[in-house]
Design a protein around this motif. Sequence first.
Motif, PDB file in Angstrom:
ATOM      1  N   UNK A 403     -58.297  -1.187  40.397  1.00  0.00           N
ATOM      2  CA  UNK A 403     -58.757  -0.255  41.424  1.00  0.00           C
ATOM      3  C   UNK A 403     -57.862   0.982  41.388  1.00  0.00           C
ATOM      4  N   UNK A 404     -58.470   2.140  41.175  1.00  0.00           N
ATOM      5  CA  UNK A 404     -57.738   3.408  41.118  1.00  0.00           C
ATOM      6  C   UNK A 404     -58.098   4.211  42.363  1.00  0.00           C
ATOM      7  N   UNK A 405     -57.092   4.602  43.130  1.00  0.00           N
ATOM      8  CA  UNK A 405     -57.330   5.324  44.386  1.00  0.00           C
ATOM      9  C   UNK A 405     -56.951   6.788  44.235  1.00  0.00           C
ATOM     10  N   UNK A 406     -57.745   7.627  44.879  1.00  0.00           N
ATOM     11  CA  UNK A 406     -57.452   9.056  44.977  1.00  0.00           C
ATOM     12  C   UNK A 406     -57.945   9.535  46.335  1.00  0.00           C
ATOM     13  N   UNK A 407     -57.186  10.377  47.035  1.00  0.00           N
ATOM     14  CA  UNK A 407     -57.620  10.829  48.358  1.00  0.00           C
ATOM     15  C   UNK A 407     -58.877  11.679  48.258  1.00  0.00           C
ATOM     16  N   UNK A 408     -59.849  11.388  49.101  1.00  0.00           N
ATOM     17  CA  UNK A 408     -61.141  12.069  48.953  1.00  0.00           C
ATOM     18  C   UNK A 408     -61.058  13.555  49.295  1.00  0.00           C
ATOM     19  N   UNK A 417     -58.804  10.629  38.512  1.00  0.00           N
ATOM     20  CA  UNK A 417     -59.047   9.192  38.686  1.00  0.00           C
ATOM     21  C   UNK A 417     -60.292   8.753  37.926  1.00  0.00           C
ATOM     22  N   UNK A 418     -61.351   9.527  38.026  1.00  0.00           N
ATOM     23  CA  UNK A 418     -62.596   9.155  37.351  1.00  0.00           C
ATOM     24  C   UNK A 418     -62.447   9.220  35.841  1.00  0.00           C
ATOM     25  N   UNK A 419     -61.694  10.188  35.350  1.00  0.00           N
ATOM     26  CA  UNK A 419     -61.460  10.266  33.906  1.00  0.00           C
ATOM     27  C   UNK A 419     -60.602   9.094  33.442  1.00  0.00           C
TER      28      UNK A 419
END
Length: 583
Positions: A403-408, A417-419
């Motif tokens: 699970x990779x998190x990034x603040x929206x 994160x998506x890459x």
Amino acid sequence: MSQGRRRPLAAVSLLVTVVSVVAACTNAPPPPLVERPTPPPPTTTAPPTQPMPVEVVVGVDELEGGFNPHTLADLSPTSSALASLMLPSVHRPGPDGRLQLDTTLMESAEVVPDREKFTVRYRIRREANWSDGAPIAAEDFVYLWQQLRSQPGVADAAGYQLIDDVASRQGGKTVDVTFATPYPGWQTLFTNLLPAHLLRDAPRGWSTVLDDGYPASGGPFAIRQVDLDRGEIVLERNDRYWGPPARSDRIVLRAIDKARQVEALRSGDSHLAVFGADTGTMQALRDLGDSVQLVTVPRPATVEVLVRPDSRALADVQARQAVLAALDRPALIEAGTGGGPAEQLQSHAQVLAPSEPGYVPTEPAGAFPAGPDPARVSALLERAGYHRSGDTWMRDGRPLNLVIAAPFERESYIRVAEEAARQLREQGIQATVVTPTGDQLFGEMLAANPKSGDSGGAASVDMAIAPRPAGGDPAATMATAYGCPATSSDGEQPFPHNAAGFCDELLQPTIDAALTGQVPFAEASAVVEPVLWRAGVALPLYQQAQVMALGPEVEGVEPGHGLAGPFSTAARWLGTYADNDGY
């Protein structure tokens, strides 16, 4: 009619200045109103008896809520800009980038000799007041100390955690700060003071109390309106400011897309723009020719990929190293920067940012090849107990699923994160991107005790795209980012865990020695950074940077000293008459 800076501003004001509470606490009258400076000669005829306000319109990136400059969640260009304009600081960067006393706020700040414990005495100027008339005083020092030493997700906690006590003297205008141990980096503390009398008992907690702006100003400007839906913040001269008055009556921050930034500069609807341009936008700006000056402005943050050792899936260092071997670092940097100015500030150290004094790459030679290394990924995962089953790596009948998190709120972080998830899936490592709010990510998920077993805590996030603050005391940065969680000197208050989820008890004495000055930072860094690289805890990508595009109709704009940024010079900006006095 022009739709840019000559359009009347009509957003509804969201902030109210609070006066009555403070008036009951002090017999001192509010500071006198400063005289309005003479505006520049108008470019068009203005009414002789009531000249139009002089304004500077600044094109910026998307304006987002959350203006607390002390939290990782709100570490953004917007919060940095507003803090520069409205929040007082004991020290600020000087022309050589080194910190110097801000004598507008302070009479002095010095170490008190012959004390049993290391003590610094701060003397605040008598006339220094918040815009509602309340004095800037010891209570503001106490409030900031109490929050930054104990709240999760703050940007630079380590120095404040060394403080034993903050004492008020002489009606709050003298402050004695006592430390548990000597702290050579004390000059980096008490930057961006907050109005404690308005925030201390606010109904919302620390993480959200500044979501809508600052309720009072201690700088040359104050907030007039915040309209995030429209993408506009209006600031006006703080006429209660005791220092030199701002040259312009107001500053308008206007969020527009990259193409419109260029057009607004071309038409004169923006005086200047400070934003994160990509490759195409940079070329469009260059095509404007000599009419616009371009300056790269490094920001006080490095973007990094956290590969968290307290994750169940990544507890084995070989699994973390396999993840790093699966990543295409140049592609991650391209995803985050879009080929803009930040691409030239690629980071190869675990603590210092590329533009900071003393920065040298510490990354081991050959540690990260030009692209993914499938053979190394396979070897490391097999040693960690995984086997390849079709397109997926498995262990104990379960797939390796991260699970990779990034603040929206941070679009560039999400792109990274998506890459990263796409790259991992290409190597047979399943990956999912989640986008909690910044407050949830940095204040709850990454700050949770990894041994607590709470669902939704640290164990639910394997990787994160996060900022690492820059520009402060490097030893404190190292301790905040990678140190083991400390406890208050009385042993009663445990402090939050770092966002990386990393703790090395053998390394901690070196980190502590650097923080207290027993070992020079460079010497400690030479010990700590190789361990961090081997542990596979964080992959630095790039230092954030913006382009400042400066048009011909504004005077006094400078990039700012050190990492302070151009908004630190805004009191000296001189714009042009507005066409309308409305907001």
